[in-house]
Design a protein around this motif. Structure first.
Motif, PDB file in Angstrom:
ATOM      1  N   SER A   7     -14.914 -44.558   1.300  1.00 53.17           N
ATOM      2  CA  SER A   7     -15.828 -43.417   1.148  1.00 53.17           C
ATOM      3  C   SER A   7     -16.846 -43.675   0.049  1.00 53.17           C
ATOM      4  O   SER A   7     -18.033 -43.357   0.189  1.00 53.17           O
ATOM      5  N   ALA A   8     -16.376 -44.247  -1.056  1.00 52.16           N
ATOM      6  CA  ALA A   8     -17.271 -44.548  -2.174  1.00 52.16           C
ATOM      7  C   ALA A   8     -18.345 -45.558  -1.764  1.00 52.16           C
ATOM      8  O   ALA A   8     -19.520 -45.416  -2.123  1.00 52.16           O
ATOM      9  N   LYS A   9     -17.939 -46.559  -0.988  1.00 52.39           N
ATOM     10  CA  LYS A   9     -18.894 -47.573  -0.527  1.00 52.39           C
ATOM     11  C   LYS A   9     -19.940 -46.961   0.403  1.00 52.39           C
ATOM     12  O   LYS A   9     -21.121 -47.287   0.330  1.00 52.39           O
ATOM     13  N   LYS A  10     -19.507 -46.058   1.296  1.00 55.31           N
ATOM     14  CA  LYS A  10     -20.430 -45.407   2.224  1.00 55.31           C
ATOM     15  C   LYS A  10     -21.458 -44.568   1.487  1.00 55.31           C
ATOM     16  O   LYS A  10     -22.602 -44.418   1.914  1.00 55.31           O
ATOM     17  N   GLU A  11     -21.023 -44.005   0.349  1.00 60.79           N
ATOM     18  CA  GLU A  11     -21.921 -43.182  -0.450  1.00 60.79           C
ATOM     19  C   GLU A  11     -22.830 -44.026  -1.335  1.00 60.79           C
ATOM     20  O   GLU A  11     -23.662 -43.493  -2.075  1.00 60.79           O
TER      21      GLU A  11
END
Length: 398
Positions: A290-294
């Motif tokens: 999720s952090a990478k997608k953001e």
């Protein structure tokens, strides 16, 4: 982002809490004596790959890892099956690299014996294990985790048998030329490959144990139909306590294992023992994704920061004992043993079973649950020795 000082305090508190919990587990003199006086066979310890990645002399005390000679002596470990682990990479499969790596790691086990012949000896039979126990030596037996070094050639099966391999885990985290893997959603063979089915027969004939850990359920049941000798699950635990985790075994599989005469060697890794540990790992992975997608750039301390805020749910000795209890209650005392996965599951080991010095804690736990000395000895080695002996006797006739 968590401040470094806060992170250090959080990790310190977590480690202190864990250390305090460790201190509450104290093996009695009787448990320690029983562990020392009994052959202890652990069918899965990942020392070969550990020292392949970063060499260390395990004939002496080491500052890291889960195994070294002094700790093994303290724990009463007599016969570790050292895992000749071959990563399930496509660049290894069928290109000679698996064969080469397997031989290199076998060389490393022979080198340990050559370095300390007063402490270690290679064991290639049940008789070797018993005789070396009498001599006060630690037997190095070997199993191959992932059958990719066979490379589709039965001559390689004989080669690795001659080099001391006594079980083969047919596949690892990906399907290979022998079998589908429980971790691989692509079920290429819908169980065993045509070569894999032939290999099972040849393994029986040569006296090589078939290891059903890691393979898919379909492959497991096909092995049950084909094998004329008892099989092992060298490092698996129970799906009853980890629903949906195909890597472990369910009750129907245990019943089939009993009919076959085989044995399940309980894995100590927390994610194999409790569903909470498995869920924690999935949540960490999800949080990262999720952090990478953001577009968030992950720091090198991301895992440590996450763990500080979300402490890892280590399994307990009692939960490991629950797995043993369930096997005994369902299929009997003759079909369960130890396959810890030391040096193979990182820092996820249960409280009370952190390294090879910890077997007396397991013995104490079994004593506290009213297991007799006779039954404890079956769990520690008797059941595995029985299976190994049956494989040896079948091979003599074939």
């Amino acid at each position: 982002m968590i401040k470094l000082s806060t992170l250090v305090v959080a990790i310190s508190l977590a480690l202190t809490s864990q250390a305090q919990a460790e201190q509450t587990i104290t093996a009695s003199d009787k448990a320690i004596k029983l562990a020392k006086d009994t052959i202890i066979i652990d069918t899965h310890i990942d020392v070969p790959y550990r020292i392949h990645e970063s060499w260390v002399d395990v004939t002496q005390a080491t500052s890291d890892g889960d195994f070294d000679y002094p700790r093994a002596v303290k724990g009463g470990l007599n016969a570790p099956f050292m895992s000749i682990y071959i990563p399930a990479h496509l660049e290894f499969e069928g290109k000679g690299k698996s064969y080469q790596l397997a031989n290199q790691m076998i060389d490393s086990m022979e080198a340990i014996v050559q370095r300390a012949p007063d402490k270690f000896a290679i064991a290639s039979s049940s008789t070797d294990i018993k005789e070396q126990f009498k001599q006060g030596k630690l037997s190095i037996a070997m199993g191959m985790e992932n059958g990719s070094p066979i490379e589709g050639d039965m001559k390689n099966l004989q080669h690795f048998y001659d080099r001391g391999i006594r079980y083969i885990t047919l596949a690892h985290s990906q399907s290979n030329h022998i079998s589908d893997s429980s971790y691989d959603i692509r079920r290429k063979w819908k169980g065993l490959s045509p070569f894999g089915k032939k290999l099972v027969t040849e393994m029986n004939n040569i006296g090589m144990l078939i290891d059903v850990s890691h393979i898919s359920d379909d492959a497991f049941y096909q092995v049950m139909e084909l094998s004329k000798t008892p099989v092992i699950a060298s490092h698996s635990s129970l799906r009853k306590y980890t629903p949906g985790f195909e890597r472990n075994m369910n009750d129907d599989m245990l019943l089939a294992l009993k009919e076959n005469g085989g044995v399940i060697q309980i894995n100590f890794g927390s994610s194999f023992v409790t569903a909470k540990a498995g869920s924690w790992g999935k949540q960490l992975k999800s949080t990262k994704e999720s952090a990478k997608k953001e577009g968030t750039k992950l720091s090198k301390d991301f895992d440590a920061a996450y763990r500080a805020k979300n402490p890892y749910p280590f399994a307990s000795l009692e939960q490991v004992l629950d797995h043993i209890d369930h096997v005994v209650e369902l299929i009997g005392i003759d079909y369960v043993g130890i396959g810890s996965d030391y040096d193979g599951v990182g820092d996820s080991l249960p409280i009370g079973l952190k390294d090879v010095s910890s077997y007396p804690n397991l013995v104490q736990g079994l004593m506290d649950r009213d297991y007799s000395d006779k039954d404890i000895k079956k769990i520690l080695s008797g059941n595995l020795l029985r299976v190994l002996k049956q494989a040896e006797e079948y091979a003599k006739k074939h």
